[in-house]
Design a protein around this motif. Structure first.
Motif, PDB file in Angstrom:
ATOM      1  N   VAL A 144       0.841  -1.200   0.000  1.00  0.00           N
ATOM      2  CA  VAL A 144       0.000   0.000   0.000  1.00  0.00           C
ATOM      3  C   VAL A 144       0.875   1.250   0.000  1.00  0.00           C
ATOM      4  O   VAL A 144       0.589   2.227  -0.700  1.00  0.00           O
ATOM      5  N   ARG A 145       1.962   1.228   0.777  1.00  0.00           N
ATOM      6  CA  ARG A 145       2.884   2.370   0.794  1.00  0.00           C
ATOM      7  C   ARG A 145       3.494   2.581  -0.590  1.00  0.00           C
ATOM      8  O   ARG A 145       3.561   3.726  -1.072  1.00  0.00           O
ATOM      9  N   GLU A 146       3.924   1.524  -1.214  1.00  0.00           N
ATOM     10  CA  GLU A 146       4.535   1.654  -2.538  1.00  0.00           C
ATOM     11  C   GLU A 146       3.547   2.210  -3.547  1.00  0.00           C
ATOM     12  O   GLU A 146       3.915   3.031  -4.410  1.00  0.00           O
ATOM     13  N   ARG A 147       2.279   1.819  -3.457  1.00  0.00           N
ATOM     14  CA  ARG A 147       1.266   2.336  -4.373  1.00  0.00           C
ATOM     15  C   ARG A 147       1.047   3.828  -4.133  1.00  0.00           C
ATOM     16  O   ARG A 147       0.921   4.608  -5.088  1.00  0.00           O
ATOM     17  N   PHE A 148       0.991   4.240  -2.877  1.00  0.00           N
ATOM     18  CA  PHE A 148       0.838   5.657  -2.529  1.00  0.00           C
ATOM     19  C   PHE A 148       2.008   6.472  -3.069  1.00  0.00           C
ATOM     20  O   PHE A 148       1.812   7.521  -3.708  1.00  0.00           O
ATOM     21  N   GLU A 149       3.219   5.984  -2.862  1.00  0.00           N
ATOM     22  CA  GLU A 149       4.401   6.712  -3.332  1.00  0.00           C
ATOM     23  C   GLU A 149       4.457   6.737  -4.854  1.00  0.00           C
ATOM     24  O   GLU A 149       4.890   7.741  -5.445  1.00  0.00           O
ATOM     25  N   ARG A 150       4.004   5.671  -5.497  1.00  0.00           N
ATOM     26  CA  ARG A 150       3.976   5.653  -6.970  1.00  0.00           C
ATOM     27  C   ARG A 150       2.964   6.665  -7.494  1.00  0.00           C
ATOM     28  O   ARG A 150       3.232   7.365  -8.480  1.00  0.00           O
ATOM     29  N   ASP A 151       1.825   6.780  -6.837  1.00  0.00           N
ATOM     30  CA  ASP A 151       0.823   7.764  -7.254  1.00  0.00           C
ATOM     31  C   ASP A 151       1.376   9.188  -7.133  1.00  0.00           C
ATOM     32  O   ASP A 151       1.125  10.033  -8.007  1.00  0.00           O
ATOM     33  N   LEU A 152       2.117   9.455  -6.067  1.00  0.00           N
ATOM     34  CA  LEU A 152       2.732  10.777  -5.910  1.00  0.00           C
ATOM     35  C   LEU A 152       3.745  11.038  -7.026  1.00  0.00           C
ATOM     36  O   LEU A 152       3.783  12.134  -7.596  1.00  0.00           O
ATOM     37  N   ARG A 153       4.550  10.031  -7.335  1.00  0.00           N
ATOM     38  CA  ARG A 153       5.547  10.197  -8.404  1.00  0.00           C
ATOM     39  C   ARG A 153       4.873  10.438  -9.752  1.00  0.00           C
ATOM     40  O   ARG A 153       5.382  11.201 -10.583  1.00  0.00           O
ATOM     41  N   ASP A 154       3.729   9.805  -9.973  1.00  0.00           N
ATOM     42  CA  ASP A 154       3.013   9.993 -11.235  1.00  0.00           C
ATOM     43  C   ASP A 154       2.573  11.451 -11.390  1.00  0.00           C
ATOM     44  O   ASP A 154       2.651  12.024 -12.488  1.00  0.00           O
ATOM     45  N   VAL A 155       2.086  12.049 -10.295  1.00  0.00           N
ATOM     46  CA  VAL A 155       1.685  13.458 -10.351  1.00  0.00           C
ATOM     47  C   VAL A 155       2.897  14.344 -10.603  1.00  0.00           C
ATOM     48  O   VAL A 155       2.856  15.263 -11.425  1.00  0.00           O
ATOM     49  N   GLU A 156       3.983  14.059  -9.912  1.00  0.00           N
ATOM     50  CA  GLU A 156       5.214  14.837 -10.098  1.00  0.00           C
ATOM     51  C   GLU A 156       5.680  14.760 -11.546  1.00  0.00           C
ATOM     52  O   GLU A 156       6.073  15.769 -12.142  1.00  0.00           O
ATOM     53  N   ALA A 157       5.654  13.561 -12.113  1.00  0.00           N
ATOM     54  CA  ALA A 157       6.117  13.384 -13.491  1.00  0.00           C
ATOM     55  C   ALA A 157       5.219  14.126 -14.477  1.00  0.00           C
ATOM     56  O   ALA A 157       5.694  14.713 -15.457  1.00  0.00           O
ATOM     57  N   ALA A 158       3.921  14.123 -14.220  1.00  0.00           N
ATOM     58  CA  ALA A 158       2.972  14.760 -15.129  1.00  0.00           C
ATOM     59  C   ALA A 158       3.095  16.276 -15.128  1.00  0.00           C
ATOM     60  O   ALA A 158       2.735  16.936 -16.116  1.00  0.00           O
ATOM     61  N   THR A 159       3.608  16.848 -14.037  1.00  0.00           N
ATOM     62  CA  THR A 159       3.662  18.310 -13.916  1.00  0.00           C
ATOM     63  C   THR A 159       5.077  18.863 -14.006  1.00  0.00           C
ATOM     64  O   THR A 159       5.275  20.075 -13.924  1.00  0.00           O
ATOM     65  N   ARG A 160       6.055  17.993 -14.194  1.00  0.00           N
ATOM     66  CA  ARG A 160       7.459  18.406 -14.105  1.00  0.00           C
ATOM     67  C   ARG A 160       7.812  19.513 -15.086  1.00  0.00           C
ATOM     68  O   ARG A 160       8.580  20.423 -14.765  1.00  0.00           O
ATOM     69  N   ASN A 161       7.263  19.464 -16.268  1.00  0.00           N
ATOM     70  CA  ASN A 161       7.632  20.440 -17.293  1.00  0.00           C
ATOM     71  C   ASN A 161       6.627  21.580 -17.432  1.00  0.00           C
ATOM     72  O   ASN A 161       6.721  22.383 -18.361  1.00  0.00           O
ATOM     73  N   GLY A 162       5.686  21.658 -16.508  1.00  0.00           N
ATOM     74  CA  GLY A 162       4.681  22.709 -16.579  1.00  0.00           C
ATOM     75  C   GLY A 162       5.139  23.992 -15.895  1.00  0.00           C
ATOM     76  O   GLY A 162       6.198  24.060 -15.260  1.00  0.00           O
ATOM     77  N   ARG A 163       4.321  25.021 -16.013  1.00  0.00           N
ATOM     78  CA  ARG A 163       4.606  26.305 -15.384  1.00  0.00           C
ATOM     79  C   ARG A 163       4.481  26.177 -13.875  1.00  0.00           C
ATOM     80  O   ARG A 163       3.549  25.568 -13.368  1.00  0.00           O
ATOM     81  N   LYS A 164       5.419  26.775 -13.150  1.00  0.00           N
ATOM     82  CA  LYS A 164       5.426  26.700 -11.689  1.00  0.00           C
ATOM     83  C   LYS A 164       4.565  27.829 -11.116  1.00  0.00           C
ATOM     84  O   LYS A 164       5.057  28.907 -10.790  1.00  0.00           O
ATOM     85  N   SER A 165       3.281  27.585 -10.986  1.00  0.00           N
ATOM     86  CA  SER A 165       2.394  28.589 -10.414  1.00  0.00           C
ATOM     87  C   SER A 165       2.543  28.609  -8.898  1.00  0.00           C
ATOM     88  O   SER A 165       2.734  27.565  -8.254  1.00  0.00           O
ATOM     89  N   SER A 166       2.434  29.799  -8.320  1.00  0.00           N
ATOM     90  CA  SER A 166       2.428  29.898  -6.865  1.00  0.00           C
ATOM     91  C   SER A 166       1.021  29.581  -6.363  1.00  0.00           C
ATOM     92  O   SER A 166       0.024  30.025  -6.934  1.00  0.00           O
TER      93      SER A 166
END
Length: 285
Positions: A144-166
């Protein structure tokens, strides 16, 4: 195995661990558990000192909101009790459980008590494994922990090249509180830049509207603690009429102010925080 869960995040984790059938008691606010049904009727914590109005999140000015039902705890004979030590106002604490064990002189005294106080996303992940160990299923906890951490990484990867809004997440509107604990980490994982409270793990803090105006966020997220989407949307709309400083924010004028389900996706240290990160990402990008 007879589990009593005294906080909604732990109940959610119990469900994610596949242990719903061992869940014998919950609080009245435990409204999410994968595969849960109407069979869980034993509500062992009840709201007290609640006049139905809004309150601030300051732990120094509020009495505890909940009390533990000693009789129900004794009748349930739990082998594991899951609780928290993060907030003495908004949840039953390990000390409350100890007091019940003393008062009942049996029934509760022999059980194992697992208490958690995660303050960061990494600590939330670790708490999943801690609860799993307390329930005797450590390998499930790792998955369950690994799935949670993978979901977080997926969000990070999807937004990595986007504009950094405050991004400013409001945990309360009147008075203003920013988002603390894991919230800055969630905003960063969503590809945003957290404002006001920027240190992950630190508590939320009361701010002035001058502070908010000076921060001048690109995006505002209204995620009041304990409130669902409908309530936060209502309060945000009301604030547009009653709080000129809120209505005049650039993010509001630009249509980049959002109301979200703060109770479900931001306030609870559970795997649902990964979905909360994805929600912030949708707001910020």
């Amino acid at each position: 195995l007879r589990i009593v869960s005294l906080l909604p995040s732990a109940t959610e984790i119990v469900g994610a661990l596949g242990l719903r059938s061992h869940l014998v008691g919950v609080t009245h606010e435990c409204d999410v558990c994968p595969d849960i049904d109407a069979t869980i009727k034993s509500h062992v914590a009840a709201r007290a000192n609640d006049d139905g109005g809004a309150t601030t999140t300051s732990e120094t000015t509020l009495p505890p909101l909940y009390t533990l039902d000693d009789g129900a705890m004794t009748d349930l004979k739990p082998t594991v009790v899951l609780t928290q030590s993060l907030c003495g106002v908004c949840g039953i604490t390990e000390g409350d459980v100890a007091a019940t064990a003393t008062a009942t002189a049996g029934g509760v005294g022999a059980c194992a008590v697992s208490s958690s106080a995660p303050g960061t996303l990494a600590e939330v992940a670790a708490s999943i494994e801690s609860i799993a160990r307390a329930c005797g299923v450590p390998s499930r906890g790792r998955r369950v922990r690994e799935r949670f951490e993978r979901d977080l990484r997926d969000v990070e990867a999807a937004t990595r090249n986007g504009r950094k809004s405050s991004v400013l997440l409001l945990e309360w509107i009147d008075p203003v509180f920013d988002g603390g604990h894991w919230v800055p980490g969630m905003i960063a994982a969503a590809g945003g830049v957290p404002l006001l409270q920027t240190l992950e793990g630190a508590k939320s803090a009361e701010r002035s509207w001058d502070d908010v105006a000076a921060a001048d966020p690109d995006v505002v997220v209204v995620a009041c603690c304990g409130f669902d989407l409908a309530r936060n949307a209502k309060d945000a709309r009301d604030a547009l009429k009653t709080t000129p400083r809120f209505a005049s924010l650039r993010a509001v004028r630009d249509g980049r102010a959002f109301a979200v389900d703060g109770n479900r996706f931001f306030a609870r240290p559970s795997p649902a925080l990964a979905a909360g990160c994805a929600i912030v990402a949708r707001c910020a990008h």
